[in-house]
Enzyme design. Structure first.
Site, mmCIF file in Angstrom:
data_model
loop_
_atom_site.group_PDB
_atom_site.id
_atom_site.type_symbol
_atom_site.label_atom_id
_atom_site.label_comp_id
_atom_site.label_asym_id
_atom_site.label_seq_id
_atom_site.Cartn_x
_atom_site.Cartn_y
_atom_site.Cartn_z
ATOM 1 N N GLY A 1 5.374 -15.054 4.695
ATOM 2 C CA GLY A 1 6.027 -13.950 5.388
ATOM 3 C C GLY A 1 5.154 -13.487 6.540
ATOM 4 N N VAL A 2 5.415 -12.275 6.989
ATOM 5 C CA VAL A 2 4.739 -11.777 8.190
ATOM 6 C C VAL A 2 3.220 -11.701 7.980
ATOM 7 C CG1 VAL A 2 4.933 -10.048 9.987
ATOM 8 C CG2 VAL A 2 6.770 -10.310 8.362
ATOM 9 N N GLU B 1 4.513 -21.300 -0.082
ATOM 10 C CA GLU B 1 5.695 -20.431 -0.008
ATOM 11 C C GLU B 1 6.698 -20.879 -1.072
ATOM 12 O OE1 GLU B 1 7.072 -17.653 1.718
ATOM 13 O OE2 GLU B 1 8.727 -18.146 0.360
ATOM 14 N N VAL C 1 2.815 -11.521 -0.828
ATOM 15 C CA VAL C 1 4.160 -11.813 -1.345
ATOM 16 C C VAL C 1 5.088 -10.593 -1.237
ATOM 17 C CG1 VAL C 1 3.402 -13.643 -2.900
ATOM 18 C CG2 VAL C 1 3.406 -11.274 -3.714
ATOM 19 N N GLY C 2 4.745 -9.664 -0.356
ATOM 20 C CA GLY C 2 5.594 -8.503 -0.144
ATOM 21 C C GLY C 2 4.915 -7.216 -0.578
ATOM 22 N N ALA D 1 6.554 0.028 10.734
ATOM 23 C CA ALA D 1 6.040 1.320 11.181
ATOM 24 C C ALA D 1 7.049 2.048 12.073
ATOM 25 C CB ALA D 1 4.732 1.099 11.937
ATOM 26 N N HIS E 1 9.559 -11.832 40.206
ATOM 27 C CA HIS E 1 9.153 -13.232 40.134
ATOM 28 C C HIS E 1 7.706 -13.338 40.568
ATOM 29 C CE1 HIS E 1 9.330 -17.571 40.354
ATOM 30 N NE2 HIS E 1 8.719 -17.471 41.530
HETATM 31 P P1 FAD Z 1 2.221 4.227 4.803
HETATM 32 O O1 FAD Z 1 1.718 3.809 6.124
HETATM 33 O O2 FAD Z 1 2.004 3.341 3.643
HETATM 34 O O3 FAD Z 1 1.577 5.657 4.532
HETATM 35 C C1 FAD Z 1 1.786 6.355 3.358
HETATM 36 C C2 FAD Z 1 0.665 7.369 3.199
HETATM 37 O O4 FAD Z 1 1.007 8.255 2.147
HETATM 38 C C3 FAD Z 1 -0.669 6.737 2.798
HETATM 39 O O5 FAD Z 1 -1.679 7.203 3.652
HETATM 40 C C4 FAD Z 1 -0.890 7.211 1.366
HETATM 41 O O6 FAD Z 1 -2.267 7.417 1.051
HETATM 42 C C5 FAD Z 1 -0.153 8.545 1.377
HETATM 43 N N1 FAD Z 1 0.315 8.987 0.063
HETATM 44 C C6 FAD Z 1 1.032 8.287 -0.848
HETATM 45 N N2 FAD Z 1 1.333 9.053 -1.909
HETATM 46 C C7 FAD Z 1 0.797 10.266 -1.665
HETATM 47 C C8 FAD Z 1 0.768 11.486 -2.386
HETATM 48 N N3 FAD Z 1 1.383 11.626 -3.553
HETATM 49 N N4 FAD Z 1 0.103 12.541 -1.833
HETATM 50 C C9 FAD Z 1 -0.522 12.421 -0.635
HETATM 51 N N5 FAD Z 1 -0.516 11.298 0.090
HETATM 52 C C10 FAD Z 1 0.137 10.236 -0.409
HETATM 53 N N6 FAD Z 1 4.488 -2.767 10.580
HETATM 54 C C11 FAD Z 1 4.846 -2.861 11.879
HETATM 55 O O7 FAD Z 1 5.845 -2.259 12.284
HETATM 56 N N7 FAD Z 1 4.126 -3.632 12.758
HETATM 57 C C12 FAD Z 1 3.037 -4.321 12.370
HETATM 58 O O8 FAD Z 1 2.407 -5.003 13.180
HETATM 59 C C13 FAD Z 1 2.635 -4.230 11.008
HETATM 60 N N8 FAD Z 1 1.547 -4.900 10.580
HETATM 61 C C14 FAD Z 1 1.153 -4.759 9.272
HETATM 62 C C15 FAD Z 1 0.032 -5.477 8.842
HETATM 63 C C16 FAD Z 1 -0.379 -5.375 7.531
HETATM 64 C C17 FAD Z 1 -1.599 -6.142 7.071
HETATM 65 C C18 FAD Z 1 0.322 -4.527 6.627
HETATM 66 C C19 FAD Z 1 -0.142 -4.368 5.203
HETATM 67 C C20 FAD Z 1 1.439 -3.831 7.039
HETATM 68 C C21 FAD Z 1 1.874 -3.953 8.367
HETATM 69 N N9 FAD Z 1 3.011 -3.296 8.829
HETATM 70 C C22 FAD Z 1 3.398 -3.419 10.138
HETATM 71 C C23 FAD Z 1 3.820 -2.436 7.949
HETATM 72 C C24 FAD Z 1 3.448 -0.967 8.195
HETATM 73 O O9 FAD Z 1 2.076 -0.780 7.960
HETATM 74 C C25 FAD Z 1 4.276 -0.073 7.277
HETATM 75 O O10 FAD Z 1 5.640 -0.331 7.470
HETATM 76 C C26 FAD Z 1 4.001 1.391 7.607
HETATM 77 O O11 FAD Z 1 2.650 1.717 7.475
HETATM 78 C C27 FAD Z 1 4.843 2.294 6.688
HETATM 79 O O12 FAD Z 1 4.625 3.617 7.054
HETATM 80 P P2 FAD Z 1 4.814 4.815 6.012
HETATM 81 O O13 FAD Z 1 4.408 6.033 6.754
HETATM 82 O O14 FAD Z 1 6.150 4.738 5.413
HETATM 83 O O15 FAD Z 1 3.786 4.524 4.832
HETATM 84 P P1 NAD Z 2 7.211 -10.637 3.308
HETATM 85 O O1 NAD Z 2 8.339 -10.132 2.513
HETATM 86 O O2 NAD Z 2 7.305 -10.667 4.790
HETATM 87 O O3 NAD Z 2 6.856 -12.132 2.862
HETATM 88 C C1 NAD Z 2 6.525 -12.458 1.557
HETATM 89 C C2 NAD Z 2 6.724 -13.952 1.376
HETATM 90 O O4 NAD Z 2 6.171 -14.322 0.138
HETATM 91 C C3 NAD Z 2 8.191 -14.346 1.356
HETATM 92 O O5 NAD Z 2 8.394 -15.436 2.215
HETATM 93 C C4 NAD Z 2 8.436 -14.716 -0.103
HETATM 94 O O6 NAD Z 2 9.417 -15.711 -0.270
HETATM 95 C C5 NAD Z 2 7.058 -15.216 -0.507
HETATM 96 N N1 NAD Z 2 6.808 -15.138 -1.950
HETATM 97 C C6 NAD Z 2 7.164 -14.155 -2.817
HETATM 98 N N2 NAD Z 2 6.716 -14.435 -4.053
HETATM 99 C C7 NAD Z 2 6.059 -15.616 -3.974
HETATM 100 C C8 NAD Z 2 5.371 -16.421 -4.908
HETATM 101 N N3 NAD Z 2 5.263 -16.059 -6.203
HETATM 102 N N4 NAD Z 2 4.800 -17.563 -4.484
HETATM 103 C C9 NAD Z 2 4.886 -17.941 -3.192
HETATM 104 N N5 NAD Z 2 5.549 -17.215 -2.250
HETATM 105 C C10 NAD Z 2 6.114 -16.061 -2.637
HETATM 106 O O7 NAD Z 2 5.964 -9.775 2.825
HETATM 107 P P2 NAD Z 2 4.503 -9.646 3.413
HETATM 108 O O8 NAD Z 2 4.196 -10.751 4.356
HETATM 109 O O9 NAD Z 2 3.630 -9.407 2.240
HETATM 110 O O10 NAD Z 2 4.634 -8.299 4.236
HETATM 111 C C11 NAD Z 2 4.996 -7.073 3.569
HETATM 112 C C12 NAD Z 2 5.696 -6.144 4.517
HETATM 113 O O11 NAD Z 2 4.814 -5.695 5.533
HETATM 114 C C13 NAD Z 2 6.861 -6.820 5.168
HETATM 115 O O12 NAD Z 2 8.032 -6.171 4.737
HETATM 116 C C14 NAD Z 2 6.677 -6.617 6.626
HETATM 117 O O13 NAD Z 2 7.813 -6.038 7.203
HETATM 118 C C15 NAD Z 2 5.494 -5.676 6.772
HETATM 119 N N6 NAD Z 2 4.621 -6.231 7.817
HETATM 120 C C16 NAD Z 2 5.089 -6.249 9.099
HETATM 121 C C17 NAD Z 2 4.328 -6.816 10.098
HETATM 122 C C18 NAD Z 2 4.877 -6.845 11.486
HETATM 123 O O14 NAD Z 2 5.811 -6.113 11.764
HETATM 124 N N7 NAD Z 2 4.333 -7.664 12.383
HETATM 125 C C19 NAD Z 2 3.115 -7.399 9.807
HETATM 126 C C20 NAD Z 2 2.678 -7.385 8.494
HETATM 127 C C21 NAD Z 2 3.444 -6.790 7.513
#
Ligand code: FAD
Ligand code: NAD
Length: 482
Positions: free
Chosen positions: A191-192, A212, A281-282, A331, A455
């Site tokens: 995935g991503v 995968e 894996v999500g 985000a 361009h």
């Molecule tokens: P979060 O960012 O998870 O924030 C939730 C906050 O709530 C946390 O700080 C947590 O500590 C706090 N919290 C939870 N429960 C409580 C509680 N009871 N009391 C007080 N605080 C609490 N998305 C993109 O759009 N573009 C990207 O390039 C991208 N790259 C990513 C790369 C990685 C490696 C990962 C893991 C994710 C990526 N994402 C990306 C996904 C993105 O990070 C999330 O979709 C986004 O952060 C979700 O925002 P949120 O505010 O819903 O939750």
């Molecule tokens: P994902 O859902 O994008 O991908 C997970 C992958 O793992 C899927 O292809 C799934 O089929 C596979 N998978 C699941 N179980 C498996 C198993 N047992 N063995 C092998 N493969 C398995 O999840 P992610 O890459 O973990 O990302 C999590 C979330 O974070 C996503 O929803 C994504 O939107 C967000 N994110 C976004 C960005 C971005 O916007 N550029 C970057 C990073 C993360």
């Protein structure tokens, strides 16, 4: 101890929560944002997953590793001779960490400037408009709020065959903090996260195998774009093995521990030894300590807080936004929901257009899309025109020696309204955004075709794809001429 009363209390300071809090305060509502995350000095870490361990640090490493890769392989063709580059992983990590600190510190300043009270501790929704806050040092106090916005986000999913120890088998957070380049890196999930973090370490020299479970690569993307992306990733050295289900793992060794990962596919059972494995894996919604017993908030079948199109839960004046609720875990989706909820609390009629959430994979080239893909339109029985323009025909892409991929634009064949855009190519995220705006204004492919583009620019590929949808691209042969 009884605390203050607010118009709005937001729980969680990720991109959904902090944006909701700032917007609510801008609209004259007294607002607090509760965050439980603290650093080693017990200072509150605002910014959530995105700023601390998600979008920002991953992009910092993607940018650093891309520069390294260019220095290694991309300069010679331009006639630039440099010695063999070396990577200083510690310095790369320091830069990443300082970008993160700058941005998370920035949220603290934004809260100050916008009069949002940043409260440190775990927020628990108690009912009767009360929120209990349990601080790190054990202090407990309540605040009350007319409106509560839950933005508690998500955490990585773990799977039984590969328990995460965050040393040898890591989740996405561990994969942002390796202290050296692993020689053999396993990634579970294409995935991503798997593709982005797999690319970071592959560019720095790891041999990367991606396992995968599904037979299809990027099933959420347009098939043609996914096929092109897979071809490019394989050429870059990512060994992506589809249809491979991980069944077990075994960590062994002393100081230099390794892990044997067992998996099965259509050819049988296999084992590979890795120095590190990233489990990607999500993610799942995070609700720990959030809801008091008996509160009665409804969850859906995937454990997410159930909301309507306006992010209202089943309980009055309690909303949920971002990863903790339905929709893509992105985000920008969370931030727009945060703005919508704050504005609706203030009496505005704001909505989120869920049909136009852009998706991006920040590899190089990037993969980006919005709207419907070809397969979805066929399934919906909608007649459409397709315009495809390859970057190999773009003067600017060739000048940059960065001409992989294509822009694909889909438009309704009766109305010419743009229905989707799918790009694999350099700067795909930024190129896509002009089509997101165009679609927000219900533009037709002809509207884009009649717009003047600078361009030479990569965006001309978007212009040409729009022309191609109506059979009159200039710099390629057209599928149909109209
Ligand atoms: P979060 O960012 O998870 O924030 C939730 C906050 O709530 C946390 O700080 C947590 O500590 C706090 N919290 C939870 N429960 C409580 C509680 N009871 N009391 C007080 N605080 C609490 N998305 C993109 O759009 N573009 C990207 O390039 C991208 N790259 C990513 C790369 C990685 C490696 C990962 C893991 C994710 C990526 N994402 C990306 C996904 C993105 O990070 C999330 O979709 C986004 O952060 C979700 O925002 P949120 O505010 O819903 O939750
Ligand atoms: P994902 O859902 O994008 O991908 C997970 C992958 O793992 C899927 O292809 C799934 O089929 C596979 N998978 C699941 N179980 C498996 C198993 N047992 N063995 C092998 N493969 C398995 O999840 P992610 O890459 O973990 O990302 C999590 C979330 O974070 C996503 O929803 C994504 O939107 C967000 N994110 C976004 C960005 C971005 O916007 N550029 C970057 C990073 C993360």
């Amino acid at each position: 101890m009884m605390g203050k009363h607010y118009d709005v209390v937001v729980i969680g300071s990720g991109p959904a929560g902090y944006v909701a809090a700032i917007r609510a305060s801008q609209l004259g509502l007294t607002t607090a944002c509760v965050e439980k995350w603290v650093d080693e000095d017990n200072q509150t870490k605002f910014g959530g997953t995105c700023l601390n361990v998600g979008c920002i640090p991953s992009k910092a490493l993607l940018d650093s590793s891309y520069k390294f890769h260019e220095a290694q392989e991309g300069f010679d063709i331009h006639g630039i001779k440099v010695g063999k580059p070396k990577i200083d992983v510690a310095k790369m990590m320091d830069r990443k960490n300082s970008v993160v600190s700058q941005l998370t510190g920035g949220i603290k300043s934004l809260f100050g400037a916008n009069k949002v009270d940043g409260l440190s501790g775990i927020g628990t929704v108690l009912g009767d408009n009360q929120i209990r806050i349990t601080a790190q040092d054990g202090t407990v106090f309540n605040v009350s709020a007319k409106n509560i916005i839950i933005a508690s986000g998500s955490v990585p999913i773990t799977i039984a065959p590969t328990p995460v120890d965050n040393e040898v088998v890591v989740d996405s957070t561990g994969a942002l903090d390796f202290d050296e380049v692993p020689k053999r890196l396993g990634v579970i999930g294409s995935g991503v996260i798997g593709l982005e973090l797999g690319s970071v370490w592959a560019r720095l020299g790891s041999q990367v195998v991606v396992l995968e479970a599904l037979d299809e690569f990027l099933p959420m993307a347009d098939k043609q774009i996914a096929k092109e992306a897979l071809k490019i990733y394989k050429k870059q050295g990512l060994d992506i093995q589809l249809g491979s289900r991980v069944t077990g793992s075994n960590v062994s060794g002393g100081a230099n521990r390794t892990v044997i990962v067992e998996f099965s596919n259509s050819q049988g059972d296999h084992q590979i030894t890795f120095d590190k494995v990233i489990v990607a894996v999500g993610r799942r919604p995070y609700l720990d300590d959030l809801l008091d017993d008996g509160l009665g908030i409804e969850l859906d079948d995937r454990g997410r807080i159930k909301v309507n199109a306006h992010c209202e839960t089943n309980l009055p004046s309690i909303y949920a936004v971002g990863d903790v609720t339905r929709g893509p875990m992105l985000a920008h989706k969370g931030s727009e929901e945060g703005v919508m909820v704050a504005e609706r609390i203030a009496g505005k009629m704001t909505q989120v257009n869920y049909d136009l959430v852009p998706s991006v994979i920040y590899t190089h080239p990037e993969v980006a899309w919005v709207g419907k893909n070809e397969e979805e339109l066929k399934a919906d029985g909608i007649e459409f025109n397709v315009g495809v323009f390859p970057f190999a025909a773009s003067g600017r892409a060739l000048a940059a020696n960065d001409a992989e991929g294509m822009v694909k634009l889909l438009a309704d064949s009766n109305t010419d309204r743009i229905l989707g855009c799918h790009i694999v190519g350099a700067s795909a995220a930024d190129l896509l955004q002009q089509i997101v705006i165009a679609m927000e204004f219900s533009a037709s492919a002809e509207d884009i075709g009649l717009t003047m583009f600078s361009h030479p620019a990569l965006s001309e590929a978007v212009h040409e794809a729009a022309l191609a949808a109506n059979g009159h691209a200039i710099h390629i042969g057209n599928r149909k001429r109209r």
